[in-house]
Design an enzyme around this catalytic site. Structure first.
Site, PDB file in Angstrom:
ATOM      1  N   TYR A  28      54.116  40.469  55.443  1.00  7.53           N
ATOM      2  CA  TYR A  28      52.910  39.662  56.074  1.00  7.53           C
ATOM      3  C   TYR A  28      53.027  39.512  57.418  1.00  7.53           C
ATOM      4  O   TYR A  28      53.597  38.258  57.732  1.00  7.53           O
ATOM      5  CB  TYR A  28      52.568  38.362  55.064  1.00  7.53           C
ATOM      6  CG  TYR A  28      52.397  38.649  53.666  1.00  7.53           C
ATOM      7  CD1 TYR A  28      51.955  40.043  53.273  1.00  7.53           C
ATOM      8  CD2 TYR A  28      52.442  37.675  52.865  1.00  7.53           C
ATOM      9  CE1 TYR A  28      51.788  40.260  51.729  1.00  7.53           C
ATOM     10  CE2 TYR A  28      52.273  38.038  51.419  1.00  7.53           C
ATOM     11  CZ  TYR A  28      51.916  39.159  51.043  1.00  7.53           C
ATOM     12  OH  TYR A  28      51.533  39.166  49.487  1.00  7.53           O
ATOM     13  N   PHE A  30      45.573  38.786  43.873  1.00  5.13           N
ATOM     14  CA  PHE A  30      44.100  38.580  44.326  1.00  5.13           C
ATOM     15  C   PHE A  30      43.515  38.028  43.034  1.00  5.13           C
ATOM     16  O   PHE A  30      42.620  38.546  42.439  1.00  5.13           O
ATOM     17  CB  PHE A  30      43.559  39.982  44.472  1.00  5.13           C
ATOM     18  CG  PHE A  30      43.946  40.842  45.689  1.00  5.13           C
ATOM     19  CD1 PHE A  30      44.528  39.963  46.741  1.00  5.13           C
ATOM     20  CD2 PHE A  30      44.021  41.958  46.072  1.00  5.13           C
ATOM     21  CE1 PHE A  30      44.634  40.731  48.148  1.00  5.13           C
ATOM     22  CE2 PHE A  30      44.322  42.628  47.012  1.00  5.13           C
ATOM     23  CZ  PHE A  30      44.839  41.874  47.992  1.00  5.13           C
ATOM     24  N   PRO A  31      43.990  36.694  42.489  1.00  2.86           N
ATOM     25  CA  PRO A  31      43.451  36.142  41.479  1.00  2.86           C
ATOM     26  C   PRO A  31      41.935  35.733  41.728  1.00  2.86           C
ATOM     27  O   PRO A  31      41.109  35.509  40.727  1.00  2.86           O
ATOM     28  CB  PRO A  31      44.539  34.961  41.344  1.00  2.86           C
ATOM     29  CG  PRO A  31      44.760  34.618  42.996  1.00  2.86           C
ATOM     30  CD  PRO A  31      45.162  35.771  43.227  1.00  2.86           C
ATOM     31  N   LEU A  32      41.520  35.835  43.087  1.00  3.31           N
ATOM     32  CA  LEU A  32      40.064  35.383  43.108  1.00  3.31           C
ATOM     33  C   LEU A  32      39.241  36.751  43.500  1.00  3.31           C
ATOM     34  O   LEU A  32      38.312  36.396  44.342  1.00  3.31           O
ATOM     35  CB  LEU A  32      40.048  34.190  44.331  1.00  3.31           C
ATOM     36  CG  LEU A  32      40.638  32.851  43.685  1.00  3.31           C
ATOM     37  CD1 LEU A  32      40.353  31.975  44.746  1.00  3.31           C
ATOM     38  CD2 LEU A  32      39.912  32.320  42.548  1.00  3.31           C
ATOM     39  N   GLY A  33      40.076  37.864  43.723  1.00  2.00           N
ATOM     40  CA  GLY A  33      39.332  38.991  43.889  1.00  2.00           C
ATOM     41  C   GLY A  33      39.779  39.667  45.272  1.00  2.00           C
ATOM     42  O   GLY A  33      39.403  40.723  45.551  1.00  2.00           O
ATOM     43  N   GLY A  34      40.631  38.880  46.032  1.00  2.00           N
ATOM     44  CA  GLY A  34      41.316  39.566  47.194  1.00  2.00           C
ATOM     45  C   GLY A  34      40.515  39.380  48.525  1.00  2.00           C
ATOM     46  O   GLY A  34      39.766  38.277  48.861  1.00  2.00           O
ATOM     47  N   PHE A  35      40.213  40.490  49.365  1.00  2.00           N
ATOM     48  CA  PHE A  35      39.571  40.269  50.552  1.00  2.00           C
ATOM     49  C   PHE A  35      38.117  39.892  50.382  1.00  2.00           C
ATOM     50  O   PHE A  35      37.372  39.538  51.247  1.00  2.00           O
ATOM     51  CB  PHE A  35      39.873  41.505  51.376  1.00  2.00           C
ATOM     52  CG  PHE A  35      41.251  41.640  51.772  1.00  2.00           C
ATOM     53  CD1 PHE A  35      41.931  40.827  52.692  1.00  2.00           C
ATOM     54  CD2 PHE A  35      41.913  42.755  51.107  1.00  2.00           C
ATOM     55  CE1 PHE A  35      43.216  41.071  52.955  1.00  2.00           C
ATOM     56  CE2 PHE A  35      43.344  43.006  51.524  1.00  2.00           C
ATOM     57  CZ  PHE A  35      43.980  41.916  52.513  1.00  2.00           C
TER      58      PHE A  35
END
Length: 289
Positions: free
Chosen positions: A66, A215-220
């Protein structure tokens, strides 16, 4: 939902002998655009990490690629020396190119170098958990993990790694890894709108393996569905809070590591740990995918 918030309200999981709150934090968003280079505001990134720990987060997911290196350097600046109960989880198996690519780096030498780089930049003698990240994005590439996972198992025997995990794998790849060394976590794509891994979540639960969705919230692109919004409005909550609450109620072995570069968004995510969905809410959300 911002008063008396605590990650501890998400419940806890025995992560290789160490209890962690099921709501953790991921460092990917602490870097620059495209997960490359430094953030626009490094002081703000440091503040997010320190606030996360204040709110009871004791599971932080990171990686040397990262930035590259940026997230780990900020993590060390913010929290070193680390609290005894803080579990640092990193991943190896890829590298970054100057144009932002993510080619695999799975040779024995590359894996050893990656582990030592993480140790150095994090400022530790042992990394709590190291995930072997296998290639693929939308879905894992079905291939052998034997050679790379054996390398990590050897580093674990040397005391450089506490526990091992695998990322972006199929059930067969998980089974292959377990024949080499114990696996404490699987990190794959899974969230309220992407549930292709439903069977693997159950397999992990049966074997007391943590399943940690990246991506627990969907990612980008954050999850977005009017049916989630309707339930969020009923609870005076946000769509991300409902998505996190759904994950935490879905299975006791699910751990969430949402990332953000904003203290306000961090607090909003942690507040989601307190949200309790009714059986009717859950049924309606289950119907989305």
């Amino acid at each position: 939902m911002t008063s008396n918030i605590s990650a501890a309200k998400s419940g806890h999981w025995d992560f290789g002998g160490r209890q962690v709150a099921r709501l953790g934090y991921g460092t990917m968003q602490l870097t620059g655009p495209g997960v490359m280079g430094p953030p626009k505001d490094r002081a703000a990134a440091v503040a997010v990490l320190r606030r996360a720990v204040e709110l009871g987060v004791n599971h932080i997911d990171t990686s040397d690629y990262y930035g590259p290196y940026v997230a780990n350097e900020i993590l060390r600046e913010a929290l070193h020396p680390y609290a005894d109960d803080l579990v640092l989880v990193t991943k190896v198996g890829a590298r970054r190119t100057p144009d932002g690519g993510w080619p695999e780096a799975l040779s024995p030498d590359e894996l050893r170098e990656a582990v030592h780089d993480n140790l150095t930049r994090l400022g530790v003698e042992q990394i709590g958990v190291v995930n072997l990240r296998m290639p693929g994005f939308a879905a894992p590439e079905d291939r052998s993990v034997e050679e790379p996972f054996t390398v990590l198992a050897e580093l674990r025997e040397q005391g450089l790694i506490g526990q091992l995990g695998v990322s972006n794998v199929t059930a067969d790849m998980l089974d292959e890894a377990q024949k080499i060394a114990p696996v404490v976590c699987v990190q794959n794509l899974y969230n309220i709108v992407h549930r292709e891994d439903e069977a693997l979540v159950r397999i992990c639960a049966e074997q007391d393996i943590a399943y940690v969705p990246f991506f627990p919230l969907g990612g980008f692109e954050l999850v977005d569905d009017p049916r989630i919004k309707a339930i969020a409005d009923q609870h005076n909550a946000t769509v991300p809070q409902v998505a996190l609450a759904w994950l935490l109620q879905r299975s006791p072995n699910l751990l969430a590591i949402p990332g953000t570069s904003s203290v306000a968004h961090l607090e909003e995510n942690v507040a989601g740990a307190s949200l309790r969905l009714s059986s009717e809410d859950v049924a309606a959300l289950d119907a989305i995918a």
